[in-house]
Scaffold this active site. Structure first.
Site, PDB file in Angstrom:
ATOM      1  N   ARG A  64       0.762  -1.124   0.026  1.00 16.09           N
ATOM      2  CA  ARG A  64      -0.052   0.076  -0.014  1.00 16.09           C
ATOM      3  C   ARG A  64       0.778   1.180  -0.093  1.00 16.09           C
ATOM      4  O   ARG A  64       0.615   2.094  -0.884  1.00 16.09           O
ATOM      5  CB  ARG A  64      -0.959  -0.041   1.360  1.00 16.09           C
ATOM      6  N   THR A  65       1.706   1.535   0.934  1.00 13.58           N
ATOM      7  CA  THR A  65       2.436   2.654   1.168  1.00 13.58           C
ATOM      8  C   THR A  65       3.452   2.965  -0.301  1.00 13.58           C
ATOM      9  O   THR A  65       3.411   4.039  -1.015  1.00 13.58           O
ATOM     10  CB  THR A  65       3.704   2.616   2.421  1.00 13.58           C
ATOM     11  N   LYS A 106      26.270  -3.996  -2.348  1.00 13.32           N
ATOM     12  CA  LYS A 106      27.439  -3.946  -2.180  1.00 13.32           C
ATOM     13  C   LYS A 106      28.332  -3.318  -1.028  1.00 13.32           C
ATOM     14  O   LYS A 106      29.484  -2.765  -1.086  1.00 13.32           O
ATOM     15  CB  LYS A 106      28.197  -3.264  -3.654  1.00 13.32           C
ATOM     16  N   ARG A 111      11.321   4.376   2.837  1.00 13.36           N
ATOM     17  CA  ARG A 111      11.097   3.200   3.791  1.00 13.36           C
ATOM     18  C   ARG A 111      12.205   2.234   4.003  1.00 13.36           C
ATOM     19  O   ARG A 111      13.163   1.967   3.188  1.00 13.36           O
ATOM     20  CB  ARG A 111       9.935   2.403   3.321  1.00 13.36           C
ATOM     21  N   HIS A 152       5.806   5.816  11.597  1.00 20.04           N
ATOM     22  CA  HIS A 152       4.954   5.676   9.985  1.00 20.04           C
ATOM     23  C   HIS A 152       4.159   6.971  10.008  1.00 20.04           C
ATOM     24  O   HIS A 152       2.742   6.631   9.988  1.00 20.04           O
ATOM     25  CB  HIS A 152       4.482   4.375   9.885  1.00 20.04           C
TER      26      HIS A 152
END
Ligand code: NCD
Length: 339
Positions: A68-69, A98, A121, A149
């Site tokens: 959703r986000t 890396k 995120r 959030h």
């Protein structure tokens, strides 16, 4: 039309949005929600909103999985006419694999995409702060570790207001993994600074209780009680906000057996939902596991699909507010002087 003086009233312009602590009171909400309402109206009416971020670049970097986000930020920026760079699976597909660190990644994306804003995120609690320190342009958190959030909290509050027409005198039960879950922490902090006389019922098994340092941030701002069973809140809560037990954090600590034991410790069934107050609502950020039974979906109190629609418009509003100095003028809206 808003005058030049109104420009000062955009509390989001060119600022990061990495913590709900940046919301000091109702002012930010009074500014943002009417923009979200208007964007919803325009999009539902298939009117063009592309001019709002035309010639702006938004980069979206996700180090953790998301349905959703990610999709709502992506669509929000695209719908607004922005140039969007979106990378999902950063840990696997970017130079993070890396050994590149977050500051270098942020500095690189700033330059390679000429980003005007970065949406991030990331699994680390302080990732928002680190990214903001190294980014030349505003950073928006799409979820930071176990801690924050903030855009979910905005869309959750928007959903509460849309459903109940108030942000005051509410009993909000937050249920499930209050230890590792980040959505309830941001929403609890938001409810502590907007609205009046709200009360939190924090419902979890002993092992998933909210961290003490987090609760200390609520002290004196909002009343709360801790409970270890859902039954007592069923008939009193105005909002029951369910959350999943966060398997990934147990996995990291080699505690999957504990997860198995706790994952269904708080469950809302169809029968339990039927006992709730007539006008109460049921929320969940999703994804769900066993804590929210599919039978609840048919209950008219279920608002977790509405949360998703609202997420799109709240995120659109936030991006416009961060990137455009006076979105009200751009959208031909009057600022409401009442509040
Ligand atoms: C939440 C998250 O990522 O914190 N999901 C979401 O953004 N809607 C909730 C969760 O993963 O349990």
């Amino acid at each position: 039309m808003p005058t030049d003086g109104d420009k000062e009233q955009n509390p989001f312009y060119q600022r990061d949005f990495i913590s709900i602590d940046q919301v000091n009171g109702g002012g930010e909400i009074d500014y943002l929600f009417p923009l979200a309402d208007e964007l919803k109206k325009l999009v539902d009416g298939r009117e063009s909103v592309e001019h709002l971020l035309d010639q702006y670049s938004v980069s979206i970097l996700f180090y953790q999985s998301s349905t959703r986000t990610f999709s709502s930020f992506l669509h929000a920026a695209q719908r607004l006419g922005g140039y969007v760079t979106a990378i999902h699976g950063m840990e696997e597909y970017s130079s993070v694999s890396k050994g590149e660190n977050l500051p270098d990644t942020i500095r690189s994306i700033n330059r390679t995409t000429h980003a005007d804003a970065i949406v991030l995120r990331h699994p680390d609690d302080n990732s928002g702060e680190i990214a903001a320190r190294f980014s030349e342009k505003p950073v928006v958190s799409g979820g930071s570790g176990k801690k924050e959030h903030p855009t979910q909290a905005l869309l959750d509050l928007y959903t509460i207001y849309a459903s109940l027409q108030t942000m005051d005198n509410l009993k909000v039960a937050m249920v499930g993994d209050l230890l590792y879950g980040r959505t309830i922490k941001s929403l609890a902090k938001l409810l502590a600074v907007v609205g009046q006389h709200n009360h939190l019922q924090l419902v979890s098994p002993e092992e998933l209780k909210a961290p003490r340092d987090f609760l200390a941030q609520l002290d004196g701002k909002i009343s709360y009680e801790e409970l270890d069973s859902l039954e007592p809140v069923l008939e009193t809560a105005d909002v029951i906000y369910m959350t999943r037990v966060q398997k990934e954090w147990f996995e990291k600590q080699g505690e999957l057996d504990k997860y198995e034991r706790l994952k269904a410790s708080m469950t809302l069934t169809r029968e339990m939902a039927d006992q709730m107050k007539e006008d109460a609502i049921i929320m969940h950020p999703l994804p769900r596991q066993e804590e929210l039974r599919y039978g609840v979906d048919e209950n008219p109190r279920a608002k977790y699909f509405d949360q998703m629609d609202n997420g799109l418009f709240v995120r659109m509003a936030l991006l416009v507010a961060i990137l455009r100095e006076n979105p009200y003028a751009l959208m031909g809206l009057e600022l409401d002087k009442k509040g």
